[in-house]
Design a protein around this motif. Structure first.
Motif, PDB file in Angstrom:
ATOM      1  N   THR A  85     -15.897  15.647   0.831  1.00 20.03           N
ATOM      2  CA  THR A  85     -16.699  14.583   1.437  1.00 20.03           C
ATOM      3  C   THR A  85     -16.189  13.252   0.895  1.00 20.03           C
ATOM      4  OG1 THR A  85     -18.626  16.037   1.582  1.00 20.03           O
ATOM      5  CG2 THR A  85     -19.007  13.661   1.748  1.00 20.03           C
ATOM      6  N   ILE A  86     -15.644  12.423   1.787  1.00 20.19           N
ATOM      7  CA  ILE A  86     -14.956  11.225   1.293  1.00 20.19           C
ATOM      8  C   ILE A  86     -15.916  10.252   0.624  1.00 20.19           C
ATOM      9  CG2 ILE A  86     -13.121  11.443   2.990  1.00 20.19           C
ATOM     10  CD1 ILE A  86     -14.388   9.113   4.522  1.00 20.19           C
ATOM     11  N   SER A  87     -17.158  10.226   1.053  1.00 17.37           N
ATOM     12  CA  SER A  87     -18.098   9.284   0.451  1.00 17.37           C
ATOM     13  C   SER A  87     -18.445   9.645  -0.988  1.00 17.37           C
ATOM     14  CB  SER A  87     -19.373   9.203   1.291  1.00 17.37           C
ATOM     15  OG  SER A  87     -19.991  10.474   1.388  1.00 17.37           O
ATOM     16  N   ASP A  88     -18.112  10.856  -1.414  1.00 17.53           N
ATOM     17  CA  ASP A  88     -18.389  11.299  -2.779  1.00 17.53           C
ATOM     18  C   ASP A  88     -17.178  11.182  -3.696  1.00 17.53           C
ATOM     19  OD1 ASP A  88     -20.476  14.096  -1.697  1.00 17.53           O
ATOM     20  OD2 ASP A  88     -20.956  11.976  -2.003  1.00 17.53           O
ATOM     21  N   ASN A  89     -16.064  10.739  -3.130  1.00 16.42           N
ATOM     22  CA  ASN A  89     -14.821  10.727  -3.895  1.00 16.42           C
ATOM     23  C   ASN A  89     -14.097   9.386  -3.791  1.00 16.42           C
ATOM     24  OD1 ASN A  89     -14.344  13.703  -4.823  1.00 16.42           O
ATOM     25  ND2 ASN A  89     -15.051  13.861  -2.698  1.00 16.42           N
ATOM     26  N   PHE A  90     -13.120   9.212  -4.654  1.00 10.37           N
ATOM     27  CA  PHE A  90     -12.293   8.009  -4.663  1.00 10.37           C
ATOM     28  C   PHE A  90     -11.171   8.214  -3.653  1.00 10.37           C
ATOM     29  CE2 PHE A  90     -14.243   6.268  -8.469  1.00 10.37           C
ATOM     30  CZ  PHE A  90     -14.764   7.394  -9.057  1.00 10.37           C
ATOM     31  N   MET A  91     -11.003   7.237  -2.787  1.00  7.31           N
ATOM     32  CA  MET A  91      -9.976   7.338  -1.750  1.00  7.31           C
ATOM     33  C   MET A  91      -9.014   6.165  -1.862  1.00  7.31           C
ATOM     34  SD  MET A  91     -10.834  10.099  -0.156  1.00  7.31           S
ATOM     35  CE  MET A  91      -9.571   9.952   1.108  1.00  7.31           C
ATOM     36  N   GLY A  92      -7.755   6.430  -1.595  1.00  4.67           N
ATOM     37  CA  GLY A  92      -6.778   5.358  -1.683  1.00  4.67           C
ATOM     38  C   GLY A  92      -5.687   5.482  -0.642  1.00  4.67           C
ATOM     39  N   TRP A  93      -5.094   4.345  -0.341  1.00  5.90           N
ATOM     40  CA  TRP A  93      -3.893   4.288   0.488  1.00  5.90           C
ATOM     41  C   TRP A  93      -2.740   3.839  -0.408  1.00  5.90           C
ATOM     42  CZ3 TRP A  93      -3.250   6.126   5.265  1.00  5.90           C
ATOM     43  CH2 TRP A  93      -4.381   6.300   6.084  1.00  5.90           C
ATOM     44  N   PHE A  94      -1.644   4.545  -0.306  1.00  2.12           N
ATOM     45  CA  PHE A  94      -0.440   4.238  -1.069  1.00  2.12           C
ATOM     46  C   PHE A  94       0.734   4.156  -0.105  1.00  2.12           C
ATOM     47  CE2 PHE A  94      -2.260   4.938  -5.263  1.00  2.12           C
ATOM     48  CZ  PHE A  94      -3.382   5.684  -4.954  1.00  2.12           C
ATOM     49  N   ARG A  95       1.761   3.459  -0.517  1.00  2.30           N
ATOM     50  CA  ARG A  95       2.945   3.378   0.340  1.00  2.30           C
ATOM     51  C   ARG A  95       4.195   3.448  -0.516  1.00  2.30           C
ATOM     52  NH1 ARG A  95       2.403  -2.958   2.315  1.00  2.30           N
ATOM     53  NH2 ARG A  95       3.052  -3.946   0.341  1.00  2.30           N
ATOM     54  N   GLN A  96       5.253   3.899   0.131  1.00  2.00           N
ATOM     55  CA  GLN A  96       6.548   3.971  -0.554  1.00  2.00           C
ATOM     56  C   GLN A  96       7.650   3.759   0.458  1.00  2.00           C
ATOM     57  OE1 GLN A  96       7.295   7.608  -2.755  1.00  2.00           O
ATOM     58  NE2 GLN A  96       8.788   6.559  -4.054  1.00  2.00           N
ATOM     59  N   ASP A  97       8.514   2.821   0.171  1.00  2.00           N
ATOM     60  CA  ASP A  97       9.663   2.562   1.023  1.00  2.00           C
ATOM     61  C   ASP A  97      10.900   3.083   0.321  1.00  2.00           C
ATOM     62  OD1 ASP A  97      10.849  -0.403   2.858  1.00  2.00           O
ATOM     63  OD2 ASP A  97      11.001   1.754   3.253  1.00  2.00           O
ATOM     64  N   LEU A  98      11.963   3.255   1.073  1.00  2.00           N
ATOM     65  CA  LEU A  98      13.201   3.796   0.509  1.00  2.00           C
ATOM     66  C   LEU A  98      13.679   2.940  -0.652  1.00  2.00           C
ATOM     67  CD1 LEU A  98      15.091   4.773   3.781  1.00  2.00           C
ATOM     68  CD2 LEU A  98      14.017   6.302   2.122  1.00  2.00           C
ATOM     69  N   GLY A  99      13.963   3.585  -1.753  1.00  3.46           N
ATOM     70  CA  GLY A  99      14.485   2.886  -2.913  1.00  3.46           C
ATOM     71  C   GLY A  99      13.453   2.151  -3.725  1.00  3.46           C
ATOM     72  N   LYS A 100      12.194   2.262  -3.338  1.00  2.00           N
ATOM     73  CA  LYS A 100      11.141   1.569  -4.062  1.00  2.00           C
ATOM     74  C   LYS A 100      10.152   2.567  -4.643  1.00  2.00           C
ATOM     75  CE  LYS A 100      11.285  -2.570  -1.111  1.00  2.00           C
ATOM     76  NZ  LYS A 100      10.475  -3.475  -0.230  1.00  2.00           N
ATOM     77  N   GLU A 101       9.431   2.098  -5.648  1.00  6.01           N
ATOM     78  CA  GLU A 101       8.411   2.953  -6.232  1.00  6.01           C
ATOM     79  C   GLU A 101       7.172   2.981  -5.342  1.00  6.01           C
ATOM     80  OE1 GLU A 101       9.496   2.363 -10.971  1.00  6.01           O
ATOM     81  OE2 GLU A 101       7.534   1.807 -10.200  1.00  6.01           O
ATOM     82  N   ARG A 102       6.432   4.055  -5.450  1.00  4.07           N
ATOM     83  CA  ARG A 102       5.172   4.138  -4.727  1.00  4.07           C
ATOM     84  C   ARG A 102       4.194   3.109  -5.300  1.00  4.07           C
ATOM     85  NH1 ARG A 102       2.646   9.867  -4.968  1.00  4.07           N
ATOM     86  NH2 ARG A 102       2.384   9.233  -7.145  1.00  4.07           N
ATOM     87  N   GLU A 103       3.472   2.460  -4.415  1.00  3.35           N
ATOM     88  CA  GLU A 103       2.514   1.461  -4.871  1.00  3.35           C
ATOM     89  C   GLU A 103       1.156   1.677  -4.201  1.00  3.35           C
ATOM     90  OE1 GLU A 103       3.070  -2.602  -3.685  1.00  3.35           O
ATOM     91  OE2 GLU A 103       4.139  -2.048  -1.850  1.00  3.35           O
ATOM     92  N   GLY A 104       0.130   1.345  -4.939  1.00  2.51           N
ATOM     93  CA  GLY A 104      -1.205   1.403  -4.378  1.00  2.51           C
ATOM     94  C   GLY A 104      -1.446   0.205  -3.486  1.00  2.51           C
ATOM     95  N   VAL A 105      -1.972   0.453  -2.326  1.00  2.00           N
ATOM     96  CA  VAL A 105      -2.229  -0.607  -1.352  1.00  2.00           C
ATOM     97  C   VAL A 105      -3.700  -0.989  -1.345  1.00  2.00           C
ATOM     98  CG1 VAL A 105      -2.162  -1.206   1.091  1.00  2.00           C
ATOM     99  CG2 VAL A 105      -0.302   0.147   0.085  1.00  2.00           C
ATOM    100  N   ALA A 106      -4.559   0.013  -1.286  1.00  2.00           N
ATOM    101  CA  ALA A 106      -5.998  -0.245  -1.235  1.00  2.00           C
ATOM    102  C   ALA A 106      -6.731   1.002  -1.682  1.00  2.00           C
ATOM    103  CB  ALA A 106      -6.436  -0.635   0.170  1.00  2.00           C
ATOM    104  N   SER A 107      -7.911   0.806  -2.218  1.00  2.00           N
ATOM    105  CA  SER A 107      -8.732   1.943  -2.609  1.00  2.00           C
ATOM    106  C   SER A 107     -10.195   1.624  -2.338  1.00  2.00           C
ATOM    107  CB  SER A 107      -8.514   2.301  -4.073  1.00  2.00           C
ATOM    108  OG  SER A 107      -8.890   1.228  -4.912  1.00  2.00           O
ATOM    109  N   ILE A 108     -10.965   2.669  -2.198  1.00  2.00           N
ATOM    110  CA  ILE A 108     -12.402   2.516  -1.966  1.00  2.00           C
ATOM    111  C   ILE A 108     -13.121   3.532  -2.836  1.00  2.00           C
ATOM    112  CG2 ILE A 108     -12.319   4.029   0.076  1.00  2.00           C
ATOM    113  CD1 ILE A 108     -14.581   2.242   1.262  1.00  2.00           C
TER     114      ILE A 108
END
Length: 125
Positions: free
Chosen positions: A28-51
């Motif tokens: 259940t997403i409302s009970d947990n921490f949710m995040g969006w992450f992104r990664q482009d070629l040659g770059k490290e994964r980064e956090g974009v947004a979280s709720i």
């Protein structure tokens, strides 16, 4: 079994918009921490947004503040990322993730144990 399935990625020109979705099953997403992450070629994964689950507090990377909005539809158990005024640097594979424990950093990936397969975003100028 928990599953996160992203959709909504695509190719857009700079200045355009996309809306990413992440349908969650098994949690259940409302009970947990949710995040969006992104990664482009040659770059490290980064956090974009979280709720966060309590009160729905949201957090954004400086690079996307004012342009991206994270939200969730509890009835649909779906997480969204509205992306406006896209820039070339926003290109990459976007992943949604779920954590059952509070992450050590608001945009860090520590603790996120369930991940989707990602949806590709390509922004051209």
């Amino acid at each position: 079994q928990a599953q996160l399935v992203e959709s909504g990625g695509g190719s857009v020109q700079a200045g355009g918009s996309l809306r990413l979705s992440c349908v969650v099953s098994g949690y259940t997403i409302s009970d947990n921490f949710m995040g969006w992450f992104r990664q482009d070629l040659g770059k490290e994964r980064e956090g974009v947004a979280s709720i966060y689950p309590w009160g729905g507090a949201t957090y954004y990377a400086d690079s996307v503040k004012g342009r991206f909005t994270i939200s969730r539809d509890n009835a649909k158990n779906t997480l969204y990322l509205e992306m406006n005024n896209l820039k070339r640097d926003d290109s990459g594979m976007y992943y949604c993730a779920l954590s059952t424990v509070i992450p050590r950093r608001t945009l860090g990936s520590d603790g996120y144990s369930v991940w989707g397969r990602g949806t590709q975003v390509t922004v051209s100028s």
